[in-house]
Design a protein around this motif. Structure first.
Motif, PDB file in Angstrom:
ATOM      1  N   LEU A 152       1.257  -5.729  15.691  1.00 28.77           N
ATOM      2  CA  LEU A 152      -0.656  -5.012  15.007  1.00 28.77           C
ATOM      3  C   LEU A 152       0.607  -2.876  14.911  1.00 28.77           C
ATOM      4  N   ALA A 153       0.997  -3.414  15.834  1.00 28.54           N
ATOM      5  CA  ALA A 153       1.615  -2.029  15.955  1.00 28.54           C
ATOM      6  C   ALA A 153       2.362  -1.124  14.858  1.00 28.54           C
ATOM      7  N   ASP A 154       3.611  -2.289  14.216  1.00 27.39           N
ATOM      8  CA  ASP A 154       4.019  -1.872  13.540  1.00 27.39           C
ATOM      9  C   ASP A 154       3.668  -2.402  12.029  1.00 27.39           C
ATOM     10  N   SER A 155       2.092  -2.875  12.219  1.00 24.15           N
ATOM     11  CA  SER A 155       1.361  -3.177  10.696  1.00 24.15           C
ATOM     12  C   SER A 155       0.530  -1.975  10.623  1.00 24.15           C
ATOM     13  N   GLY A 156       0.263  -1.030  11.574  1.00 25.25           N
ATOM     14  CA  GLY A 156      -0.509  -0.100  11.443  1.00 25.25           C
ATOM     15  C   GLY A 156      -1.975  -0.511  11.506  1.00 25.25           C
ATOM     16  N   LEU A 157      -2.338  -2.018  12.385  1.00 28.84           N
ATOM     17  CA  LEU A 157      -3.336  -2.245  12.898  1.00 28.84           C
ATOM     18  C   LEU A 157      -3.652  -2.549  14.137  1.00 28.84           C
ATOM     19  N   GLY A 158      -3.087  -1.190  14.922  1.00 28.40           N
ATOM     20  CA  GLY A 158      -3.277  -1.695  16.453  1.00 28.40           C
ATOM     21  C   GLY A 158      -4.403  -1.062  16.925  1.00 28.40           C
ATOM     22  N   ARG A 159      -4.798  -0.207  15.873  1.00 27.65           N
ATOM     23  CA  ARG A 159      -6.436   0.728  16.389  1.00 27.65           C
ATOM     24  C   ARG A 159      -7.139   0.068  16.100  1.00 27.65           C
ATOM     25  N   PRO A 401       5.487 -11.737   6.999  1.00 27.58           N
ATOM     26  CA  PRO A 401       5.135 -11.467   5.108  1.00 27.58           C
ATOM     27  C   PRO A 401       3.726 -11.660   4.858  1.00 27.58           C
ATOM     28  N   LEU A 402       3.312 -12.490   5.918  1.00 25.32           N
ATOM     29  CA  LEU A 402       2.086 -12.827   5.394  1.00 25.32           C
ATOM     30  C   LEU A 402       0.946 -11.758   5.444  1.00 25.32           C
ATOM     31  N   LEU A 403       0.768 -11.159   6.864  1.00 26.44           N
ATOM     32  CA  LEU A 403       0.389 -10.315   6.734  1.00 26.44           C
ATOM     33  C   LEU A 403       0.099  -8.779   5.759  1.00 26.44           C
ATOM     34  N   SER A 404       2.099  -8.479   4.887  1.00 27.67           N
ATOM     35  CA  SER A 404       2.328  -7.984   3.685  1.00 27.67           C
ATOM     36  C   SER A 404       1.473  -8.269   2.577  1.00 27.67           C
ATOM     37  N   LEU A 405       1.611  -9.518   2.477  1.00 29.24           N
ATOM     38  CA  LEU A 405       0.983 -10.371   1.458  1.00 29.24           C
ATOM     39  C   LEU A 405      -0.610  -9.802   0.999  1.00 29.24           C
ATOM     40  N   LEU A 406      -0.816 -10.467   2.147  1.00 33.47           N
ATOM     41  CA  LEU A 406      -2.486  -9.877   2.225  1.00 33.47           C
ATOM     42  C   LEU A 406      -2.629  -8.498   2.124  1.00 33.47           C
ATOM     43  N   GLY A 407      -1.984  -7.800   2.723  1.00 33.26           N
ATOM     44  CA  GLY A 407      -1.644  -6.290   1.827  1.00 33.26           C
ATOM     45  C   GLY A 407      -2.412  -6.227   0.968  1.00 33.26           C
ATOM     46  N   ARG A 408      -1.245  -6.091   0.311  1.00 33.16           N
ATOM     47  CA  ARG A 408      -0.733  -6.199  -1.607  1.00 33.16           C
ATOM     48  C   ARG A 408      -2.679  -6.178  -1.741  1.00 33.16           C
ATOM     49  N   ARG A 409      -2.237  -8.251  -1.795  1.00 35.05           N
ATOM     50  CA  ARG A 409      -3.905  -8.776  -2.296  1.00 35.05           C
ATOM     51  C   ARG A 409      -5.442  -7.667  -1.385  1.00 35.05           C
ATOM     52  N   HIS A 410      -5.591  -6.692  -0.990  1.00 35.61           N
ATOM     53  CA  HIS A 410      -6.443  -6.510  -0.429  1.00 35.61           C
ATOM     54  C   HIS A 410      -6.740  -4.697  -0.218  1.00 35.61           C
ATOM     55  N   GLY A 411      -5.743  -4.032  -0.672  1.00 33.28           N
ATOM     56  CA  GLY A 411      -5.738  -2.754  -0.160  1.00 33.28           C
ATOM     57  C   GLY A 411      -5.120  -1.994   0.580  1.00 33.28           C
ATOM     58  N   GLY A 412      -4.225  -2.984   1.203  1.00 34.06           N
ATOM     59  CA  GLY A 412      -3.680  -2.371   2.636  1.00 34.06           C
ATOM     60  C   GLY A 412      -4.082  -2.122   3.957  1.00 34.06           C
ATOM     61  N   PRO A 413      -2.996  -2.142   4.913  1.00 31.75           N
ATOM     62  CA  PRO A 413      -3.848  -2.520   6.090  1.00 31.75           C
ATOM     63  C   PRO A 413      -5.243  -1.997   6.877  1.00 31.75           C
ATOM     64  N   ALA A 414      -4.989  -0.497   6.121  1.00 29.13           N
ATOM     65  CA  ALA A 414      -6.801   0.170   6.647  1.00 29.13           C
ATOM     66  C   ALA A 414      -7.742  -0.117   5.805  1.00 29.13           C
ATOM     67  N   ALA A 415      -7.674  -1.617   4.745  1.00 26.13           N
ATOM     68  CA  ALA A 415      -8.551  -2.174   4.190  1.00 26.13           C
ATOM     69  C   ALA A 415      -8.958  -3.171   4.771  1.00 26.13           C
ATOM     70  N   LEU A 416      -8.086  -3.741   5.399  1.00 31.72           N
ATOM     71  CA  LEU A 416      -7.722  -5.037   6.107  1.00 31.72           C
ATOM     72  C   LEU A 416      -8.372  -4.605   7.891  1.00 31.72           C
ATOM     73  N   GLY A 417      -7.903  -4.401   8.027  1.00 33.63           N
ATOM     74  CA  GLY A 417      -8.084  -3.549   9.400  1.00 33.63           C
ATOM     75  C   GLY A 417      -9.841  -3.456   9.519  1.00 33.63           C
ATOM     76  N   ASP A 418     -10.374  -2.304   9.275  1.00 33.81           N
ATOM     77  CA  ASP A 418     -11.316  -1.949   9.633  1.00 33.81           C
ATOM     78  C   ASP A 418     -12.623  -2.709   8.578  1.00 33.81           C
TER      79      ASP A 418
END
Length: 439
Positions: A152-159, A401-418
């Motif tokens: 979570l920390a490395d992917s930017g989803l921690g907070r 890799p799954l998180l990276s794939l989902l991030g590319r399809r849905h606008g990056g970690p910020a869009a996925l996280g919040d």
């Protein structure tokens, strides 16, 4: 210890440090948590490659008990930190969705893993069939909380909101998984099984006596400001005497659970769990940082090597490959489906539900700990142990890799996280007729 054994021991430790550091750094370079490379290092030095010649040269049989002692000490400190970082205040504001995700991501793998165990029991069960079925279900259901926090920390989803839900659900997963493992220990039995009846008394002592003593130990420890002009500043610190008390209590807790017929990891986990949470965050970080430093650099790599020495994939035939495929299919599908369903039941959007499912599928070092306990308790054989270690590696490595794939399809970690939950449907109020006859 003879001079030759001492030389072999030092050579083995140097090899452990080098291999774990190199492969951990390599894993980080390709976007994987370091634990993936360290786990792989343990497997590579085992009998899988070169018929065990490398392992025989670096780790002769007569020094392996000493390496095993270091590995057990690393396991004790790791489980203490896991218990200490198990903070259920993470559930605040996320209770419903976290509980739903956790329960579904445990119950579905537990059920499907138990069904798979019924098929595998004839070939791999070494003792009680009931213990084997429960154990395999528990091993399928685990989520590695420490590795998840690092991802979570490395992917930017921690907070982000989704990161908080994942950590809370993983914390509950830890409690459920270790509770299931305790049931396995009870079912597996042993010479001292009657002593497990003392477990409630032991738990009461830990909560009612040990926890208050630890709280008083850390109350009011402050030092003067380091420089003049820093008014109102005070730095809490952990003294050597306090750390010695903690380590002594930790070892005694491991001794107590081992004497009762359970595994010593339960004592380490519980001692960490009863450590007071109302001390400052700075003080908690000092304790965990001091213990984690030597643990992650030396003791846990020794654990990886000892675990890897028991993994032999060189004899994996067609039947073994088929069993590995079934194990991977069950582990990945059950965990993913359970977590996804638990999130969707609480109206979490599809993309974020997929992120939660990918995160909860992380097993990492916690899985290896549970597998080691099962092997030591003679619940599973070495062949199944090897297949389950491969599953632990695969499910941990696929998360990034799954998180990276989902991030590319849905606008990056910020869009996925919040995200915001969809609005509840509003039912229209029924028409009421006024006395004048108008609605």
């Amino acid at each position: 210890m003879t001079p030759e054994q001492l030389q072999s021991f030092f050579l083995g430790l140097a090899a452990i440090l080098a291999l774990s550091r190199l492969l951990g750094a390599a894993a980080r370079r390709i976007g994987q948590p370091p634990v993936v490379g360290e786990l792989l290092a343990g497997v590579l030095v085992g009998p899988t490659l070169f018929g065990g010649a490398l392992a025989g040269h670096l780790f002769p049989t007569d020094i392996r008990p000493m390496l095993g002692a270091l590995a057990d000490l690393g396991l004790v400190l790791f489980m203490f930190v896991v218990g200490y970082e198990l903070d259920l205040t993470r559930l605040r504001g996320r209770e419903r969705v976290a509980v739903s995700v956790s329960l579904c991501s445990v119950l579905v793998p537990l059920t499907l893993g138990g069904l798979l165990a019924l098929y595998l029991a004839e070939r791999h069960a070494t003792g009680s069939r009931a213990a084997f079925v429960l154990f395999l279900g528990a091993a399928m259901a685990v989520t590695a909380f420490p590795v998840l926090a690092r991802i979570l920390a490395d992917s930017g989803l921690g907070r982000t909101r989704i990161g908080g839900i994942a950590l809370a659900a993983a914390a509950l997963d830890d409690i459920l998984a270790w509770s299931l493992l305790a049931v396995v220990v009870t079912v597996a039995g042993g010479d001292g099984q009657w002593r497990l009846l003392l477990a409630p008394a032991y738990l009461a002592v830990m909560l009612l006596a040990v926890r208050p003593c630890l709280r008083r130990l850390f109350e009011g420890r402050r030092t003067a400001p380091p420089r003049a002009g820093w008014e109102g500043w005070a730095r809490e610190h952990v003294t050597a005497d306090q750390l010695i008390v903690v380590l002594g209590g930790l070892l005694l807790s491991c001794l107590a659970t081992a004497w009762m017929g359970a595994h010593f990891v339960f004592g380490a986990f519980l001692f960490g769990a009863v450590m007071p949470r109302d001390t400052s965050r700075r003080l908690r970080h000092q304790i965990t940082d001091r213990l984690e430093y030597v643990t992650r650099l030396l003791l846990l790599p020794s654990f990886f090597v000892i675990a890897g020495l028991q993994v032999d994939l060189s004899r994996l035939g067609a039947r073994g490959l088929g069993e590995l495929g079934l194990i991977l299919l069950t582990a990945i599908t059950a965990k993913f489906a359970g977590a996804y369903a638990g999130a969707r039941l609480n109206r979490v959007p599809h993309a974020q539900s997929g992120v939660l499912a990918a995160l909860m599928n992380t097993r990492g070092l916690t899985e290896l700990v549970i597998l080691t306990v099962g092997l030591q308790l003679n619940v599973i054989d070495r062949d199944l142990y090897a297949l389950m270690v491969v599953m632990a590696l695969a499910t941990t490595a696929m998360t990034g890799p799954l998180l990276s794939l989902l991030g590319r399809r849905h606008g990056g970690p910020a869009a996925l996280g919040d995200f915001t939950f969809p609005a509840e449907p509003v039912e229209s109020a029924p028409l009421t007729r006024t006395p004048s006859g108008k609605s």
